[in-house]
Each structure stands twice: as structure tokens, then as C-alpha cells.
Write a protein that holds these residues in place. Sequence first.
Motif, PDB file in Angstrom:
ATOM      1  N   LEU A   1       0.830  -1.213   0.000  1.00 52.50           N
ATOM      2  CA  LEU A   1       0.000   0.000   0.000  1.00 52.50           C
ATOM      3  C   LEU A   1       0.861   1.258   0.000  1.00 52.50           C
ATOM      4  CD1 LEU A   1      -2.823  -0.984   2.522  1.00 52.50           C
ATOM      5  CD2 LEU A   1      -3.070  -0.641   0.064  1.00 52.50           C
ATOM      6  N   ILE A   2       1.914   1.259   0.808  1.00 54.86           N
ATOM      7  CA  ILE A   2       2.794   2.436   0.867  1.00 54.86           C
ATOM      8  C   ILE A   2       3.498   2.652  -0.462  1.00 54.86           C
ATOM      9  CG2 ILE A   2       4.864   3.370   1.957  1.00 54.86           C
ATOM     10  CD1 ILE A   2       3.941   1.944   4.539  1.00 54.86           C
ATOM     11  N   THR A   3       4.029   1.586  -1.035  1.00 56.92           N
ATOM     12  CA  THR A   3       4.762   1.722  -2.297  1.00 56.92           C
ATOM     13  C   THR A   3       3.846   2.134  -3.446  1.00 56.92           C
ATOM     14  OG1 THR A   3       4.497  -0.660  -2.617  1.00 56.92           O
ATOM     15  CG2 THR A   3       6.551   0.100  -1.647  1.00 56.92           C
ATOM     16  N   GLU A   4       2.664   1.564  -3.497  1.00 57.49           N
ATOM     17  CA  GLU A   4       1.739   1.933  -4.569  1.00 57.49           C
ATOM     18  C   GLU A   4       1.219   3.358  -4.394  1.00 57.49           C
ATOM     19  OE1 GLU A   4       1.076   0.339  -7.314  1.00 57.49           O
ATOM     20  OE2 GLU A   4       2.388  -1.323  -6.743  1.00 57.49           O
ATOM     21  N   PHE A   5       1.052   3.786  -3.152  1.00 59.57           N
ATOM     22  CA  PHE A   5       0.667   5.181  -2.929  1.00 59.57           C
ATOM     23  C   PHE A   5       1.771   6.126  -3.388  1.00 59.57           C
ATOM     24  CE2 PHE A   5       0.888   8.941  -0.185  1.00 59.57           C
ATOM     25  CZ  PHE A   5      -0.336   9.522  -0.487  1.00 59.57           C
ATOM     26  N   ILE A   6       3.019   5.765  -3.111  1.00 59.95           N
ATOM     27  CA  ILE A   6       4.140   6.599  -3.559  1.00 59.95           C
ATOM     28  C   ILE A   6       4.178   6.668  -5.079  1.00 59.95           C
ATOM     29  CG2 ILE A   6       6.659   6.730  -3.651  1.00 59.95           C
ATOM     30  CD1 ILE A   6       6.662   5.534  -0.791  1.00 59.95           C
ATOM     31  N   LEU A   7       4.006   5.524  -5.724  1.00 59.31           N
ATOM     32  CA  LEU A   7       4.031   5.510  -7.187  1.00 59.31           C
ATOM     33  C   LEU A   7       2.830   6.246  -7.779  1.00 59.31           C
ATOM     34  CD1 LEU A   7       5.148   1.806  -7.732  1.00 59.31           C
ATOM     35  CD2 LEU A   7       6.541   3.852  -8.035  1.00 59.31           C
ATOM     36  N   TRP A   8       1.676   6.125  -7.135  1.00 55.31           N
ATOM     37  CA  TRP A   8       0.483   6.791  -7.656  1.00 55.31           C
ATOM     38  C   TRP A   8       0.554   8.304  -7.452  1.00 55.31           C
ATOM     39  CZ3 TRP A   8      -3.500   9.114  -4.561  1.00 55.31           C
ATOM     40  CH2 TRP A   8      -4.585   9.584  -5.301  1.00 55.31           C
TER      41      TRP A   8
ATOM     42  N   PHE B   1       3.272 -10.838  -2.635  1.00 48.62           N
ATOM     43  CA  PHE B   1       3.570  -9.492  -3.134  1.00 48.62           C
ATOM     44  C   PHE B   1       2.899  -9.267  -4.487  1.00 48.62           C
ATOM     45  CE2 PHE B   1       7.240  -8.720  -0.224  1.00 48.62           C
ATOM     46  CZ  PHE B   1       6.924  -7.425   0.106  1.00 48.62           C
ATOM     47  N   PHE B   2       2.994 -10.254  -5.352  1.00 48.69           N
ATOM     48  CA  PHE B   2       2.402 -10.143  -6.685  1.00 48.69           C
ATOM     49  C   PHE B   2       0.887  -9.965  -6.600  1.00 48.69           C
ATOM     50  CE2 PHE B   2       0.369 -12.437 -10.235  1.00 48.69           C
ATOM     51  CZ  PHE B   2       0.796 -11.654 -11.293  1.00 48.69           C
ATOM     52  N   VAL B   3       0.233 -10.743  -5.756  1.00 50.88           N
ATOM     53  CA  VAL B   3      -1.227 -10.663  -5.618  1.00 50.88           C
ATOM     54  C   VAL B   3      -1.640  -9.308  -5.047  1.00 50.88           C
ATOM     55  CG1 VAL B   3      -3.211 -11.632  -4.403  1.00 50.88           C
ATOM     56  CG2 VAL B   3      -1.528 -13.149  -5.434  1.00 50.88           C
ATOM     57  N   CYS B   4      -0.938  -8.851  -4.025  1.00 49.15           N
ATOM     58  CA  CYS B   4      -1.292  -7.565  -3.402  1.00 49.15           C
ATOM     59  C   CYS B   4      -1.098  -6.408  -4.369  1.00 49.15           C
ATOM     60  CB  CYS B   4      -0.459  -7.351  -2.138  1.00 49.15           C
ATOM     61  SG  CYS B   4      -0.837  -8.490  -0.796  1.00 49.15           S
ATOM     62  N   ARG B   5      -0.003  -6.425  -5.122  1.00 45.25           N
ATOM     63  CA  ARG B   5       0.222  -5.353  -6.095  1.00 45.25           C
ATOM     64  C   ARG B   5      -0.854  -5.342  -7.171  1.00 45.25           C
ATOM     65  NH1 ARG B   5       5.925  -6.434  -5.607  1.00 45.25           N
ATOM     66  NH2 ARG B   5       5.796  -7.818  -7.405  1.00 45.25           N
TER      67      ARG B   5
ATOM     68  N   PHE C   1      -3.906  -6.411  -6.913  1.00 45.66           N
ATOM     69  CA  PHE C   1      -5.174  -5.972  -6.330  1.00 45.66           C
ATOM     70  C   PHE C   1      -5.198  -4.450  -6.155  1.00 45.66           C
ATOM     71  CE2 PHE C   1      -7.798  -4.966  -2.630  1.00 45.66           C
ATOM     72  CZ  PHE C   1      -9.010  -5.507  -3.030  1.00 45.66           C
ATOM     73  N   VAL C   2      -4.106  -3.885  -5.644  1.00 42.20           N
ATOM     74  CA  VAL C   2      -4.064  -2.437  -5.408  1.00 42.20           C
ATOM     75  C   VAL C   2      -4.095  -1.681  -6.734  1.00 42.20           C
ATOM     76  CG1 VAL C   2      -2.665  -0.568  -4.472  1.00 42.20           C
ATOM     77  CG2 VAL C   2      -2.906  -2.686  -3.192  1.00 42.20           C
ATOM     78  N   LYS C   3      -3.357  -2.159  -7.728  1.00 42.90           N
ATOM     79  CA  LYS C   3      -3.370  -1.496  -9.034  1.00 42.90           C
ATOM     80  C   LYS C   3      -4.751  -1.572  -9.684  1.00 42.90           C
ATOM     81  CE  LYS C   3       1.529  -1.967 -10.130  1.00 42.90           C
ATOM     82  NZ  LYS C   3       2.546  -2.592 -11.002  1.00 42.90           N
ATOM     83  N   LYS C   4      -5.422  -2.691  -9.506  1.00 41.18           N
ATOM     84  CA  LYS C   4      -6.778  -2.810 -10.045  1.00 41.18           C
ATOM     85  C   LYS C   4      -7.728  -1.845  -9.346  1.00 41.18           C
ATOM     86  CE  LYS C   4      -9.579  -4.923 -12.880  1.00 41.18           C
ATOM     87  NZ  LYS C   4      -9.406  -4.825 -14.349  1.00 41.18           N
ATOM     88  N   ALA C   5      -7.575  -1.692  -8.039  1.00 35.15           N
ATOM     89  CA  ALA C   5      -8.426  -0.744  -7.307  1.00 35.15           C
ATOM     90  C   ALA C   5      -8.162   0.689  -7.759  1.00 35.15           C
ATOM     91  CB  ALA C   5      -8.177  -0.884  -5.810  1.00 35.15           C
ATOM     92  N   ILE C   6      -6.895   1.028  -7.995  1.00 32.69           N
ATOM     93  CA  ILE C   6      -6.568   2.379  -8.473  1.00 32.69           C
ATOM     94  C   ILE C   6      -7.149   2.606  -9.866  1.00 32.69           C
ATOM     95  CG2 ILE C   6      -4.657   3.871  -9.172  1.00 32.69           C
ATOM     96  CD1 ILE C   6      -3.024   2.573  -6.896  1.00 32.69           C
ATOM     97  N   GLN C   7      -7.080   1.588 -10.710  1.00 35.54           N
ATOM     98  CA  GLN C   7      -7.639   1.717 -12.053  1.00 35.54           C
ATOM     99  C   GLN C   7      -9.153   1.892 -12.015  1.00 35.54           C
ATOM    100  OE1 GLN C   7      -5.713   1.906 -14.776  1.00 35.54           O
ATOM    101  NE2 GLN C   7      -7.543   2.347 -15.986  1.00 35.54           N
ATOM    102  N   ILE C   8      -9.816   1.170 -11.123  1.00 37.33           N
ATOM    103  CA  ILE C   8     -11.272   1.326 -10.982  1.00 37.33           C
ATOM    104  C   ILE C   8     -11.612   2.734 -10.504  1.00 37.33           C
ATOM    105  CG2 ILE C   8     -13.263   0.560  -9.626  1.00 37.33           C
ATOM    106  CD1 ILE C   8     -11.992  -2.263  -9.699  1.00 37.33           C
TER     107      ILE C   8
END
Length: 272
Positions: A12-19, A158-162, A164-171
Motif C-alpha cells: 500500500l505504501i509503495t503503490e501510494f508513492i508511485l500513484w 507481493f504479486f497478488v497484493c500489487r 489488487f491495489v493497481k486494479k483498485a486504483i484503475q477502478i
Amino acid sequence: MSLAFAIVLVVLITEFILWFGYSQIANLAYGVYLNAFERERIQKQRKIKRDILSIKHDLSRTSSQDQFAKWAKLRRKLDSKMSELEKITTSLVYLKTTFEIKFTTFLWVVANGVQIFMVIWYRSSPVFYLPQDWFSPITWIFSMPFAPSGSVSVPFWFFVCRKFVKKAIQIKRDAVPLYHKYAPESVKQHGQLLIQWCKTQIRIFTPIVVQWVNANVKTFCNIIAEKAKSSEEKKVPSPSTNGTSASTSNEEINDASKTEEKEEKILEKNRE
């Protein structure tokens, strides 16, 4: 399960930073850093800017022919202020570039280095075990590369969580245009008011939080310095103790000399 939640938090932290973006986070952190540690320089820069504006205003109202002495004095003052402002701005620009480089490096380490470390450190540790009847033909895929069979490995989790988070951001990104297109005007107005209120609250409370942190850090540093001084004072002997020790040593020397003299007198009497 603590490992699973830790991986979810890291993702969550890494994807928030990237987003949100490295540059945006670095700019926000730089603003906090300036308010916390470079406030005097910022205030000096603002004061010089105000002085330059006032000097320019006076210079525009002064005639270079009728009041040449005053005009020349204002011009020299303006040139000196401009040079000071240029020095401060160049130093702040250099500070900003160095801070952004260091902070983006830190963010990259947080975003990628932690994941790499966890994958290497927990390469053979299972995150959790799956029921035996579930995915029985392909359970070996979930435990790749080194986890026990029937479990979920750290890289796979890690792969599954990434994903899922990327799919949620795309939605969420796909839902924003639909919201602006189909949402009622009252809902939009309330949403804008809520966003503005949040921004104002952040602007109000950010300096307060920064001041509180600075005050606590200063008090903590002062307490540590006082403790260090007190420990050093305890280690160094006081002059009174030195005087008493010196006097006791002198008395012992005198007593020893007196006993030696007595022994010599006794020996002389025995010889006689």
C-alpha cells in the motif's frame, strides 16, 4: 499472518508513492523541511523582497535629474538588495535540488528496497497455508520459489497484493469521469466543499504540528545535553576532594617520616 499484513502495508505504501508521484511527495516534504529548519532564511528572503519593492517604489518617485544624489543612493541600495536576494535564491535552489535527490532516493529505497529485502529474507518462509482441497493441482505455483508446498510464498503474495491495489486504483480512475458526468450537482458541491475544508484544515494545522515537533525536538536535545553535562561533572573530581586527598597524603608522609625517625633512635640506643 503478521507477515501477510506487513506485506500488504508495504505494498500500500509503495503503490501510494508511485500513484502520488516522487516529485509531488518531494515537494511536500521540502515545504515541511523549509518550515521546520530553514524558516530564518525564508523570512530573510521575504523581507528582502519587500525591501526591494519599497525601494523600487521610492526610486520610481525620485527624479534622476533633480534628485540625483538620492536616486544614486537608492540605486546602490537596490543593487545590494538584489545581489543578496540572488545569493539566497541560488542557495535555496541548490538546497531544493539536493533535498529532492536525497528524498527521492529514500523513497525509492522505501518503495523497492524494502520489498527486495523482504523477498530475500523471507524467501523460504510461508505467508500462510492454504486448505488442502483448494487448488490441489496447482498449489506448487503459490509456493514458488522456496516456500513449503501447500503454502503461499512471499513473492507470490507481493504479486497478488500489487495486482489488487493497481486494479483498485484503475477502478477509481475509471469511476472519476463517471462521477463528474452522472453525479447530481448537489453531491458535487458538497464534495468540493469537503475538499476545500480538508485543504484549509491541513494548511492551518501543518505549521502547528511543525512547531510542536520543533519544540519537542529542541527540549529533547536540551535534556540530553544536560544529562551529558551532569555525567561529565560527576566524572571530574571536585577541587575540595582534591584538597582533602592531598592533605591526607601529606599527613601520611609525615607520619611515616616520624616513625622512621623513632626507629632510628631506638636502633642507636641499642647500639650504645
